[in-house]
Design a protein around this motif. Structure first.
Motif, PDB file in Angstrom:
ATOM      1  N   VAL A  71      37.554  41.065  65.889  1.00 49.48           N
ATOM      2  CA  VAL A  71      36.643  42.004  66.997  1.00 49.48           C
ATOM      3  C   VAL A  71      36.615  40.387  67.987  1.00 49.48           C
ATOM      4  O   VAL A  71      35.903  40.450  68.884  1.00 49.48           O
ATOM      5  N   LEU A  72      36.878  39.291  67.910  1.00 49.68           N
ATOM      6  CA  LEU A  72      37.488  38.628  69.056  1.00 49.68           C
ATOM      7  C   LEU A  72      38.815  39.190  69.335  1.00 49.68           C
ATOM      8  O   LEU A  72      38.191  38.645  70.491  1.00 49.68           O
ATOM      9  N   ARG A  73      39.573  39.034  69.403  1.00 46.37           N
ATOM     10  CA  ARG A  73      40.642  40.193  70.232  1.00 46.37           C
ATOM     11  C   ARG A  73      39.764  41.150  71.464  1.00 46.37           C
ATOM     12  O   ARG A  73      40.073  41.307  72.216  1.00 46.37           O
ATOM     13  N   ARG A  74      38.843  42.518  70.180  1.00 42.23           N
ATOM     14  CA  ARG A  74      38.682  43.360  71.604  1.00 42.23           C
ATOM     15  C   ARG A  74      36.842  42.223  72.220  1.00 42.23           C
ATOM     16  O   ARG A  74      37.634  42.673  73.519  1.00 42.23           O
ATOM     17  N   GLU A  75      36.714  41.099  71.572  1.00 39.51           N
ATOM     18  CA  GLU A  75      35.545  40.952  73.047  1.00 39.51           C
ATOM     19  C   GLU A  75      36.624  39.549  74.158  1.00 39.51           C
ATOM     20  O   GLU A  75      36.313  39.852  75.344  1.00 39.51           O
ATOM     21  N   MET A  76      38.626  39.745  73.659  1.00 42.10           N
ATOM     22  CA  MET A  76      39.427  38.496  74.451  1.00 42.10           C
ATOM     23  C   MET A  76      39.396  40.067  75.924  1.00 42.10           C
ATOM     24  O   MET A  76      39.407  39.851  76.557  1.00 42.10           O
ATOM     25  N   ALA A  77      39.214  40.610  75.253  1.00 38.97           N
ATOM     26  CA  ALA A  77      39.789  42.325  75.590  1.00 38.97           C
ATOM     27  C   ALA A  77      38.672  42.905  76.919  1.00 38.97           C
ATOM     28  O   ALA A  77      39.247  43.160  77.742  1.00 38.97           O
ATOM     29  N   MET A  78      37.581  42.792  76.655  1.00 39.76           N
ATOM     30  CA  MET A  78      36.396  42.108  78.258  1.00 39.76           C
ATOM     31  C   MET A  78      36.488  41.677  78.982  1.00 39.76           C
ATOM     32  O   MET A  78      36.248  41.589  79.607  1.00 39.76           O
ATOM     33  N   GLY A  79      37.160  40.440  78.208  1.00 38.21           N
ATOM     34  CA  GLY A  79      37.167  39.469  79.034  1.00 38.21           C
ATOM     35  C   GLY A  79      36.744  37.535  78.320  1.00 38.21           C
ATOM     36  O   GLY A  79      36.568  37.068  79.423  1.00 38.21           O
ATOM     37  N   ALA A  80      36.451  37.708  77.342  1.00 37.07           N
ATOM     38  CA  ALA A  80      36.041  36.256  77.099  1.00 37.07           C
ATOM     39  C   ALA A  80      37.601  35.797  77.199  1.00 37.07           C
ATOM     40  O   ALA A  80      38.495  36.417  76.972  1.00 37.07           O
ATOM     41  N   ASN A  81      37.369  34.305  76.825  1.00 36.18           N
ATOM     42  CA  ASN A  81      38.465  33.728  77.258  1.00 36.18           C
ATOM     43  C   ASN A  81      39.522  32.820  76.334  1.00 36.18           C
ATOM     44  O   ASN A  81      39.904  32.947  76.433  1.00 36.18           O
ATOM     45  N   ASN A  82      38.564  32.768  75.633  1.00 35.29           N
ATOM     46  CA  ASN A  82      39.041  31.955  74.009  1.00 35.29           C
ATOM     47  C   ASN A  82      38.337  32.582  72.918  1.00 35.29           C
ATOM     48  O   ASN A  82      37.071  33.243  73.007  1.00 35.29           O
ATOM     49  N   GLY A  83      38.347  32.735  71.847  1.00 36.61           N
ATOM     50  CA  GLY A  83      38.158  33.186  70.883  1.00 36.61           C
ATOM     51  C   GLY A  83      38.709  32.476  69.416  1.00 36.61           C
ATOM     52  O   GLY A  83      39.487  31.342  69.778  1.00 36.61           O
ATOM     53  N   VAL A  84      37.670  31.737  68.682  1.00 35.24           N
ATOM     54  CA  VAL A  84      37.796  30.781  67.652  1.00 35.24           C
ATOM     55  C   VAL A  84      37.445  31.859  66.088  1.00 35.24           C
ATOM     56  O   VAL A  84      36.438  32.164  66.230  1.00 35.24           O
ATOM     57  N   LEU A  85      38.602  31.524  64.725  1.00 36.59           N
ATOM     58  CA  LEU A  85      37.846  32.141  63.988  1.00 36.59           C
ATOM     59  C   LEU A  85      37.700  31.042  62.627  1.00 36.59           C
ATOM     60  O   LEU A  85      38.845  30.272  63.194  1.00 36.59           O
ATOM     61  N   LEU A  86      36.085  31.234  62.090  1.00 35.19           N
ATOM     62  CA  LEU A  86      36.000  30.123  61.301  1.00 35.19           C
ATOM     63  C   LEU A  86      36.284  30.780  59.591  1.00 35.19           C
ATOM     64  O   LEU A  86      35.146  31.800  59.652  1.00 35.19           O
TER      65      LEU A  86
END
Lengths: 262, 322
Positions: A71-86
């Motif tokens: 889901v992080l990758r999906r939102e980054m594909a939308m245009g979010a610059n960074n992702g963090v998984l906790l």
């Protein structure tokens, strides 16, 4: 504007018919289709639009297992610059406060002006944003369906309240907002967009990395715990009309005539 | 004996319906528990609601402050934290104000939190047994919450029966002096009233209401043609408005319009409680949905498991032939 958006991987209510497992204590998860929580999509879209207008960056964060990375990758594909998984086994079984405490630890490691969550997720509680704000001592507004950025000290937000009305507030930054659906139209994410971010490094942080006390989160720290899932006995429910479509329509028309529908 | 506090929301000087639903919820938490109503606001509106609540609650606490005149959750939370004992069990409504107030209140009181409760099954020592729903009402869950150091709990409006009578003969205690510093980082500006649409769905006796099952904006025409054949009006659930396919004024639900038709045709609507919260007056509900497990079938009078895109034109044709 540095914006953090908290997202969650959830069973997709539009794509699934939910069944219980044979023991009756959990959903049958074998064939469940998961996706990003619908409300979170609106939050990410809003963050991207704000950054497009005033500059800055969008980071998406989730608390979850390895599979939550998608889901992080999906939102980054939308245009979010960074992702963090906790992610940590110690986070399993966290209640709302546990999740908020984990997110707070990550937020305090960065410097964000604006933190967004979806208004609610699969559990329908709508709790994490408000808890997070209180833990950080930031102001909070829930069910936000309008954001006007006009400066870097305060913003104007509209909240969706009963009866289709909108409550306008001014709120100091940094703040936490929970985002209601309909605030925008989330952009479509195609396979090409997903491919583009497939190789981007997404840092994974554990309880130790975050400095979170393992006893205060997860099952150990949860005051509120789900015991089981069940199908409620709702009494009779609807009279289900059976037969061919023509037969059903015939019966339905009789009923509609009797009830003033025709 | 457990001490329970119930936060009373009100608008224009009248308490919301949920105000009379807390006593039944409290009784299910613990039989015989004492329930104190707490009302915050300002001036004559506040006094009116506080006195009204004294008919139903033995004890009413009122907090009067100009900063509380409009219910700004941050300001209300500050007042409540200064007035409530830290181990209190606090009930609020799972509505747009309760969702704004309650999660943060539970953090500041350092107590347990449970949202959108539909039923309680009593206490087992310090563990309160609770029934909730998840996944838009598709499944129910049993939840336990350790309330030994207090709890903030929001209940679903309409889930508990309202209290009868009105002869409690309660007293109102003014705790305005204990509210403390009410400075806030969020300021209420104004309420922008909903726009009136070209069609008033609240005036129609028959509604053909569409949800996600309509699948595509172009298919709304199919529902419109059925509505025309029935002399009805097209209304909708939230996702249709979110997608900008219909105006907000067509939306049925707690965040949209409240309707009281004679007949409500729920077409491809799953039936979330927020949606059904806008359907009043006990209409005859017909639900058509291809998912046999859709929650709408639990509240409808008549159900049909079919694809609405195939079913609606056939129903329309049959009606036109009458």
């Amino acid at each position: 504007m540095e914006i953090l958006v908290c997202v969650k991987r959830v069973p997709d209510t539009a794509e699934n018919e939910f069944e219980l497992n044979s023991a009756g204590n959990d959903l049958d998860r074998d064939d469940l289709v998961y996706s990003v929580n619908e409300w979170d999509n609106y939050a990410v879209e809003e963050a991207i639009q704000i950054v497009d207008n005033v500059g800055g960056s969008v980071t998406v964060v989730t608390v979850g297992d390895d599979e939550a990375e998608e889901v992080l990758r999906r939102e980054m594909a939308m245009g979010a610059n960074n992702g963090v998984l906790l992610s940590d086994d110690a986070f399993e079984g966290s209640d709302g406060k546990g999740i908020a405490a984990i997110l707070k630890a990550e937020i305090e490691k960065g410097k964000y002006d604006l933190i967004l969550t979806g208004a609610q997720a699969d559990e329908g509680a709508g709790q994490v944003g408000g808890m997070l704000a209180a833990m950080l001592d930031y102001p909070y507004a829930s069910l936000v369906n309008k954001i006007e950025v006009d400066g870097d000290a305060k913003i104007k937000v509209g909240r969706e309240i009963e009866g289709g009305n909108q409550e306008m507030n001014e709120i100091e930054l940094p703040c936490v907002l929970s985002i209601q659906t309909g605030i925008n139209e989330p952009r479509y994410v195609g396979i090409r967009g997903i491919r583009k971010v497939a190789k981007v490094e997404i840092p994974v942080k554990s309880a130790g990395d975050l400095g979170v006390d393992e006893g205060a989160v997860g099952e150990a720290g949860a005051k509120t715990k789900r015991v089981d899932y069940f199908v409620p006995d709702m009494g009779d429910g609807a009279e289900m009309l059976e037969g061919s479509t023509d037969e059903i329509i015939e019966k339905l028309i009789e009923k509609l005539k009797a009830k003033g529908g025709l | 004996m457990t001490q329970i506090y119930a936060y009373i929301p009100f608008k224009n000087g009248a308490a919301e319906d949920v105000a009379l639903e807390y006593p039944a919820a409290a009784e299910k938490i613990e039989a015989g528990a004492t329930v104190t109503a707490i009302v915050t606001g300002s001036g004559a509106d506040l006094d009116g609601v506080a006195n009204e609540m004294a008919k139903y609650y033995k004890e009413v606490i009122k907090v009067d402050n100009a900063a509380l005149a409009y219910p700004n959750a941050e300001v209300v939370r500050k007042a409540l934290v200064n007035i409530l004992p830290a181990d209190a069990i606090v009930l609020a409504a799972h509505d747009t104000f309760g969702m704004d107030l309650a999660p943060g209140l539970s953090v500041k009181l350092d107590s347990a939190y449970v949202a959108d409760v539909v039923d309680f099954e009593g206490k087992d020592g310090d563990l309160l047994k609770i029934v909730r729903q998840e996944l838009g009402g598709a499944v129910s869950t049993h939840v336990t919450s350790d309330v030994s150091s207090g709890a903030v709990i929001t209940i679903r409006p309409g889930a508990f029966a309202p209290v009868e009578g009105g002869d409690a003969g309660g007293s109102v205690t003014d705790k305005s002096g204990d509210a403390g510093d009410l400075a806030a980082k969020r300021t209420f500006l104004e309420v922008v009233e909903a726009e009136v649409g070209d069609v008033d769905i609240t005036k129609s006796d028959v509604l053909v209401s569409i949800g996600r099952g309509i699948e595509d904006e172009d298919n709304i025409e199919v529902a419109q043609e059925l509505a025309d054949a029935m002399g009805a009006v097209v209304s909708c659930s939230r996702p249709i408005v979110d997608a900008k396919w219909l105006e907000k004024s067509r939306q049925v639900g707690t965040s949209g319009q409240t309707v009281k038709p004679k007949v409500y045709m729920a077409m491809g609507i799953s039936g979330s409680f927020q949606h059904m919260g806008g359907v009043k007056g006990n209409p005859f509900i017909v639900a058509v949905n291809k998912n046999p497990k859709a929650p709408i079938f639990q509240v409808a009078d008549v159900g049909v498991v079919e694809d609405i895109l195939e079913f609606m034109p056939e129903l329309q044709e049959a009606i036109e032939e009458l």
